[in-house]
Design a protein around this motif. Structure first.
Motif, PDB file in Angstrom:
ATOM      1  N   TYR A  69      -7.586  16.042  34.311  1.00 16.01           N
ATOM      2  CA  TYR A  69      -7.570  14.580  34.396  1.00 16.01           C
ATOM      3  C   TYR A  69      -7.461  14.130  35.851  1.00 16.01           C
ATOM      4  O   TYR A  69      -8.232  13.268  36.314  1.00 16.01           O
ATOM      5  CB  TYR A  69      -6.406  14.030  33.577  1.00 16.01           C
ATOM      6  N   SER A  72     -10.573  14.502  37.776  1.00 16.23           N
ATOM      7  CA  SER A  72     -11.664  13.590  37.393  1.00 16.23           C
ATOM      8  C   SER A  72     -11.565  12.258  38.133  1.00 16.23           C
ATOM      9  O   SER A  72     -12.563  11.539  38.261  1.00 16.23           O
ATOM     10  CB  SER A  72     -11.642  13.333  35.880  1.00 16.23           C
ATOM     11  N   LEU A  73     -10.371  11.928  38.599  1.00 13.23           N
ATOM     12  CA  LEU A  73     -10.166  10.604  39.185  1.00 13.23           C
ATOM     13  C   LEU A  73     -10.956  10.372  40.481  1.00 13.23           C
ATOM     14  O   LEU A  73     -11.532   9.281  40.649  1.00 13.23           O
ATOM     15  CB  LEU A  73      -8.672  10.358  39.413  1.00 13.23           C
ATOM     16  N   LEU A  76     -14.542   9.496  39.525  1.00 19.53           N
ATOM     17  CA  LEU A  76     -14.641   8.143  38.985  1.00 19.53           C
ATOM     18  C   LEU A  76     -14.467   7.111  40.090  1.00 19.53           C
ATOM     19  O   LEU A  76     -15.224   6.128  40.163  1.00 19.53           O
ATOM     20  CB  LEU A  76     -13.579   7.935  37.906  1.00 19.53           C
ATOM     21  N   THR A  91     -17.289   7.431  33.800  1.00 17.11           N
ATOM     22  CA  THR A  91     -16.106   6.926  33.096  1.00 17.11           C
ATOM     23  C   THR A  91     -15.731   7.795  31.898  1.00 17.11           C
ATOM     24  O   THR A  91     -14.548   8.052  31.643  1.00 17.11           O
ATOM     25  CB  THR A  91     -16.341   5.473  32.638  1.00 17.11           C
ATOM     26  N   THR A  94     -13.422  10.833  32.608  1.00 15.30           N
ATOM     27  CA  THR A  94     -11.999  10.558  32.747  1.00 15.30           C
ATOM     28  C   THR A  94     -11.381  10.200  31.400  1.00 15.30           C
ATOM     29  O   THR A  94     -10.241  10.577  31.109  1.00 15.30           O
ATOM     30  CB  THR A  94     -11.766   9.422  33.766  1.00 15.30           C
ATOM     31  N   ALA A  98      -8.279  12.334  29.911  1.00 11.68           N
ATOM     32  CA  ALA A  98      -7.025  11.680  29.515  1.00 11.68           C
ATOM     33  C   ALA A  98      -6.721  11.952  28.049  1.00 11.68           C
ATOM     34  O   ALA A  98      -5.556  12.170  27.672  1.00 11.68           O
ATOM     35  CB  ALA A  98      -7.113  10.177  29.773  1.00 11.68           C
ATOM     36  N   VAL A 122      -6.841   3.905  31.227  1.00 14.07           N
ATOM     37  CA  VAL A 122      -8.216   4.352  31.437  1.00 14.07           C
ATOM     38  C   VAL A 122      -9.186   3.489  30.635  1.00 14.07           C
ATOM     39  O   VAL A 122     -10.279   3.151  31.100  1.00 14.07           O
ATOM     40  CB  VAL A 122      -8.370   5.842  31.081  1.00 14.07           C
ATOM     41  N   TYR A 141      -7.922   1.043  38.287  1.00 14.20           N
ATOM     42  CA  TYR A 141      -7.999   2.426  38.772  1.00 14.20           C
ATOM     43  C   TYR A 141      -6.900   2.748  39.781  1.00 14.20           C
ATOM     44  O   TYR A 141      -6.372   3.872  39.789  1.00 14.20           O
ATOM     45  CB  TYR A 141      -9.367   2.652  39.403  1.00 14.20           C
ATOM     46  N   SER A 145      -4.866   6.408  40.262  1.00 13.33           N
ATOM     47  CA  SER A 145      -5.161   7.281  41.385  1.00 13.33           C
ATOM     48  C   SER A 145      -3.893   7.597  42.177  1.00 13.33           C
ATOM     49  O   SER A 145      -3.689   8.731  42.606  1.00 13.33           O
ATOM     50  CB  SER A 145      -6.201   6.616  42.291  1.00 13.33           C
TER      51      SER A 145
END
Length: 266
Positions: A69, A72-73, A76, A91, A94, A98, A122, A141, A145
């Motif tokens: 997860y 992946s941020l 994104l 999107t 993520t 999650a 998310v 976001y 992050s």
């Protein structure tokens, strides 16, 4: 109002759908594919030599759901910042990560509550992306992050996709119904997490099949994901009747998406 978007070549969607997070030393190199229309990837480490796509086996261990997860941020975030019109491509990755972390945390009350909240956040990003609201997406976001700055060394993320994700989602829906009927609290948590993960994978796969309508896939399946979120919230709050009512909506919501997808994919 949903913004109009140009057609995106399937290979560009594949680059994100199967791209893995490659970690070299303490630097994170995200392989997301490149073209003149692609946003920049997260800054790679100077010694990174991995090609785009899944990295070759090199002895790294599989990332935990939380690590996947977190990794992946940055992907994104890059699309939200630099190619927002096509941020729907990243999107779902993520969302899936999650959901996997939520599934993994099902047996721990504190961690489960945390990941229910994270999954909801998310979804807020996904809503903003679907609505074409970049500022709202970036605002949603930012706190996520900040919570997961990373990096994670020596791990590899599996971004493979099932050959039939829509069919794979159906047994998870059955399992959720059975768990609710049995009053098995942990099984409901796990099954609801499985459903969320399966739906996110459906988004990733469905985008490949309808390149002319790919930007609509996320929007069309968001209602079902919100119903999954309602199930999770009800389970977290020990509201069994609410969980059952929300689960009853899932099939019709998913069926609506499936009918649309079939209509545009031929």
């Amino acid at each position: 109002m949903q913004k109009s978007r140009s057609r995106v070549h399937p290979w560009k969607i594949v680059a994100v759908a199967v791209g893995a997070a490659a970690v070299v030393g303490v630097g994170v190199a995200i392989a997301i594919g490149a073209s003149t229309a692609s946003p920049p990837a997260a800054e790679p480490a100077s010694s990174a030599t991995e090609p785009s796509g899944a990295p070759a086996a090199d002895g790294r261990v599989a990332a935990t759901p939380e690590q996947a997860y977190a990794l992946s941020l940055p992907v994104l975030g890059a699309w939200l910042e630099d190619d927002f019109d096509h941020a729907w491509i990243a999107t779902a990755g993520t969302l899936e990560a999650a959901a996997a972390a939520l599934d993994y945390a099902a047996r721990d009350d504190v961690q489960y509550a945390h990941w229910v909240d994270t999954f909801t956040q998310v979804l807020d990003i996904a809503d903003a992306v679907a609505d074409g609201d970049q500022q709202a997406a970036l605002a949603a976001y930012a706190p996520l992050s900040a919570q997961h700055p990373g990096p994670y060394a020596d791990v590899i993320v599996d971004r493979s996709v099932s050959r039939v994700p829509a069919d794979d989602a159906l047994p998870h829906l059955d399992a959720l119904d059975a768990a609710i009927a049995a009053g098995d609290h942990i099984a409901v948590r796990r099954s609801a997490g499985d459903v969320a993960e399966a739906f996110a994978e459906v988004i990733r796969a469905a985008q490949l099949h309808v390149p002319d309508e790919a930007h609509q896939v996320l929007t069309r399946l968001l209602p079902a994901l919100h119903v999954v979120d309602e199930v999770h919230a009800a389970v977290r709050d020990d509201q069994t009747e609410d969980a059952a009512a929300a689960a009853a909506e899932l099939r019709s919501s998913f069926d609506t998406f499936t009918a649309w997808h079939q209509s545009v994919s031929g």
